[in-house]
Design a protein around this motif. Structure first.
Motif, short mmCIF file in Angstrom:
data_model
loop_
_atom_site.label_atom_id
_atom_site.label_comp_id
_atom_site.label_asym_id
_atom_site.label_seq_id
_atom_site.Cartn_x
_atom_site.Cartn_y
_atom_site.Cartn_z
N ASP A 163 -6.70 5.22 -8.04
CA ASP A 163 -6.45 4.25 -6.98
C ASP A 163 -5.35 3.29 -7.43
OD1 ASP A 163 -8.39 5.35 -5.36
OD2 ASP A 163 -9.96 3.93 -5.96
N ARG B 35 -6.77 5.90 -3.15
CA ARG B 35 -6.57 4.80 -2.22
C ARG B 35 -5.40 3.92 -2.70
NH1 ARG B 35 -12.13 1.97 -2.91
NH2 ARG B 35 -11.41 0.57 -1.26
N ILE C 283 -4.38 -0.09 -2.22
CA ILE C 283 -5.01 -1.32 -1.77
C ILE C 283 -4.11 -2.50 -2.09
CG2 ILE C 283 -7.03 -2.81 -2.02
CD1 ILE C 283 -8.32 -0.07 -3.21
N ARG D 146 -2.67 -10.15 5.73
CA ARG D 146 -2.29 -8.73 5.76
C ARG D 146 -0.82 -8.59 6.13
NH1 ARG D 146 -6.12 -3.78 7.56
NH2 ARG D 146 -4.85 -2.16 6.56
N TYR E 184 -0.03 -2.16 7.45
CA TYR E 184 -1.14 -1.29 7.83
C TYR E 184 -0.98 0.10 7.24
CZ TYR E 184 -2.96 -4.87 10.91
OH TYR E 184 -3.51 -6.02 11.40
N ALA F 181 -1.59 0.61 4.09
CA ALA F 181 -2.52 0.62 2.96
C ALA F 181 -3.72 -0.24 3.32
CB ALA F 181 -1.83 0.08 1.70
N GLU F 182 -4.79 -0.12 2.53
CA GLU F 182 -5.94 -0.99 2.71
C GLU F 182 -5.57 -2.42 2.31
OE1 GLU F 182 -9.68 0.48 1.07
OE2 GLU F 182 -8.72 2.42 0.75
N TRP F 183 -6.36 -3.37 2.79
CA TRP F 183 -6.10 -4.77 2.47
C TRP F 183 -7.37 -5.44 2.00
CZ3 TRP F 183 -7.33 -9.25 5.90
CH2 TRP F 183 -6.89 -10.47 5.34
N VAL F 184 -7.26 -6.23 0.93
CA VAL F 184 -8.35 -7.06 0.43
C VAL F 184 -7.87 -8.50 0.41
CG1 VAL F 184 -9.75 -7.62 -1.60
CG2 VAL F 184 -9.45 -5.24 -0.93
#
Length: 274
Positions: free
Chosen positions: A20, A49, A51, A57, A60, A62-65
């Motif tokens: 990841d 993944r 992230i 944000r 879009y 990639a994932e976002w934390v």
């Protein structure tokens, strides 16, 4: 058919690992984020993944934390820098904050792979590569160097166990690194046992003494990559493999095509404010 099946099994890899990718990013680098993500997908093998850690944000792809998920804020870190009293709204507080976001990603983001590639938001890979050797060890990239920033070493000497050799001719500050959960667990445990505080507080407290707050000692006072590299190569050499590469630190843009022997390039802007 039976023999064909046997041959097929013989040529299968002995292990299969997924990596990841975690990218902390600030608004100042957000315009390059989609390029960084695309270059990761193009050049890094074994990617799982992707992230992004940020305050808001920015993509879009990639994932976002959210940074809010972490056990400290940028204000918390500022209040711990240099020990009692902190440094308040110093321009470098965000720099130390993002280092700690990288180090704590494993403890905040659910279901990450054991090994994660941490990548600075202003840096891209420029050639095909894997981060696992034939035995499944993790590659830690670095540069051959006569020295690295002295203030990084000064901080690491206080944080890390005394027996670690920080005088080797290697510079691990190449704006990315693979962090392994088991190694981080050991690092955090040793530091927290020694200082009886959470790791992030110790990291910030040891950056520089209070009377050096406005000097280069504070401005360039710690490196997460130096800490992790020397700790892991000393205590966990069975899990990591050192690989020496060439990087380009002053690219005109992240779409620039460097020479073939360059592995990563960055577009830094140290004059930008927080």
């Amino acid at each position: 058919m039976r023999y064909l099946f046997t041959l097929t099994l013989f040529f299968l890899p002995l292990f299969s690992k997924t990596l990841d990718v975690v990218i902390p990013i600030h608004r100042k680098d957000a315009k390059n984020l989609d390029t960084v993500i695309a270059k990761v997908k193009e050049h890094i093998e074994d990617v799982g993944r992707i992230i992004v850690i940020s305050k808001e944000r920015f993509s879009y792809k990639a994932e976002w934390v959210d940074e809010k998920d972490f056990p400290f804020s940028i204000v918390d870190v500022a209040n711990e820098l240099c020990g009692n009293g902190g440094v308040g709204n110093h321009i470098r507080r965000g720099w130390y904050y993002q280092q700690l976001l990288k180090l704590y990603a494993h403890y905040v983001i659910d279901d990450l792979t054991d090994d994660i590639l941490i990548l600075d938001g202003d840096t891209v890979p420029t050639r095909k590569m894997s981060f696992f050797d034939k035995q499944g060890k993790v590659y830690l990239n670095a540069r051959h160097a006569r020295r690295y920033t002295a203030t990084y070493k000064r901080h690491a000497l206080k944080l890390l166990p005394e027996e670690i050799n920080l005088n080797r001719l290697v510079n691990p500050v190449v704006h990315h690194m693979v962090f392994t959960k088991e190694i981080l667990d050991d690092l955090f445990s040793r530091v927290e046992e020694k200082y009886a505080k959470p790791f992030w507080q110790v990291f910030a407290n040891l950056v520089a003494p209070a009377n050096d707050r406005n000097t280069r000692l504070f401005d360039m006072g710690a490196s997460e990559y130096v800490i992790y590299y020397f700790f892991s190569t000393h205590f966990h050499s069975d899990k990591v493999s050192e690989r020496f590469i060439k990087t380009l630190d002053n690219a005109n843009s992240l779409d620039h095509v460097p020479s073939k022997n360059v592995w990563f390039m960055s577009k830094h802007n140290y004059d930008r404010t927080e």
